[in-house]
Write an enzyme that holds these catalytic residues in place. Sequence first.
Site, PDB file in Angstrom:
ATOM      1  N   THR A  74      -8.751 -20.026   1.213  1.00 56.75           N
ATOM      2  CA  THR A  74      -9.496 -19.188   0.163  1.00 56.75           C
ATOM      3  C   THR A  74     -10.280 -18.646   2.101  1.00 56.75           C
ATOM      4  O   THR A  74     -10.053 -19.191   2.760  1.00 56.75           O
ATOM      5  CB  THR A  74     -10.735 -19.623  -0.168  1.00 56.75           C
ATOM      6  OG1 THR A  74     -11.491 -20.869   0.231  1.00 56.75           O
ATOM      7  CG2 THR A  74     -10.158 -20.445  -2.124  1.00 56.75           C
TER       8      THR A  74
ATOM      9  N   GLY B   7     -13.546 -17.338   2.825  1.00 63.74           N
ATOM     10  CA  GLY B   7     -14.809 -18.524   3.417  1.00 63.74           C
ATOM     11  C   GLY B   7     -14.761 -20.029   4.461  1.00 63.74           C
ATOM     12  O   GLY B   7     -14.518 -20.603   5.217  1.00 63.74           O
ATOM     13  N   CYS B   8     -13.720 -20.579   3.386  1.00 58.73           N
ATOM     14  CA  CYS B   8     -12.914 -21.518   4.164  1.00 58.73           C
ATOM     15  C   CYS B   8     -12.705 -21.648   5.027  1.00 58.73           C
ATOM     16  O   CYS B   8     -12.693 -22.301   5.806  1.00 58.73           O
ATOM     17  CB  CYS B   8     -12.510 -22.518   3.076  1.00 58.73           C
ATOM     18  SG  CYS B   8     -13.261 -22.801   2.070  1.00 58.73           S
ATOM     19  N   THR B   9     -10.707 -20.556   5.216  1.00 59.14           N
ATOM     20  CA  THR B   9     -10.713 -20.579   6.500  1.00 59.14           C
ATOM     21  C   THR B   9     -11.664 -19.833   7.349  1.00 59.14           C
ATOM     22  O   THR B   9     -11.728 -20.945   8.896  1.00 59.14           O
ATOM     23  CB  THR B   9      -9.623 -19.440   6.013  1.00 59.14           C
ATOM     24  OG1 THR B   9      -9.043 -19.725   5.014  1.00 59.14           O
ATOM     25  CG2 THR B   9      -8.541 -18.708   7.120  1.00 59.14           C
TER      26      THR B   9
ATOM     27  N   ALA C 128     -13.336 -22.830   9.005  1.00 63.32           N
ATOM     28  CA  ALA C 128     -12.351 -24.191   9.466  1.00 63.32           C
ATOM     29  C   ALA C 128     -12.203 -23.612  10.900  1.00 63.32           C
ATOM     30  O   ALA C 128     -12.453 -24.118  12.105  1.00 63.32           O
ATOM     31  CB  ALA C 128     -11.759 -24.671   9.057  1.00 63.32           C
TER      32      ALA C 128
END
Length: 250
Positions: A137, A139-141, A144
């Site tokens: 997703t 935001g998660c990318t 990270a």
Amino acid sequence: LIPKPRSTATIPKSKRKDKLHDRICAHIISIHSFVMFKVIASFCAFAAIAVSGLNLENGSRRAFISKSCAAAAAGVFTAAAGSIAGNQPAFADLPGTGAKAPRFELPNSKGEGLTSLESLTKSGKWTVLYFYPGAFTQGCTLEARGFQKDIDEYRKLNTQIVGVSVDPVEKNAVFCQKESLDFYMLSDSGGLVSKLYGSALSVPGIGTFSNRQTYIIDPDGNLKWVFLDVESKVTRHSGEVLSKLKELVA
């Protein structure tokens, strides 16, 4: 021309569920907002239709409609706010800083079996344990990538990065490989560890996800700091964590 026959192939159930999970993680807040708007609009329209048949003066009718819409909107906002609050992580259940971090043992994306809190702390390193809703997703990318960009700074502070989500091991492994991450993820199937850390986000009819929260754990396994407001500053979150780490390590 003879039209090409449509493919009868269907998407496997597991992949459909994966895609649904990703969409929910990325858009859950906007969905709530949209639903609230539609329901309020429906209430207002109903009030207008209902009152159109009343034998009232024009001014009284307008006043009645205005009051009805305001009351309906207030009621819907209250109900919606309660519904959203019910889906939010239970911050009241957060483990206290200074105390021992909740113990866990979860499968890792390295394909090396299980990783426990004890195995992380016995290395003598600080640990940044960050919970995220779903791999791939937006935001998660971004989150990270932020940690990866600063990975050398974390190493200078004797710190390791470990991510946690409810994603399966295979999905986390592909995510780490695709993003060339020098750290790994843990799969918290069912969200049990997320609940221990006060980071579980439950959506009725869908399941439990990990809310975006970050925890700093010292080499003795003590919880030293918790970041709750991560969603609004994902792109600069890693810098925020590094600043706090420098304070704690000093």
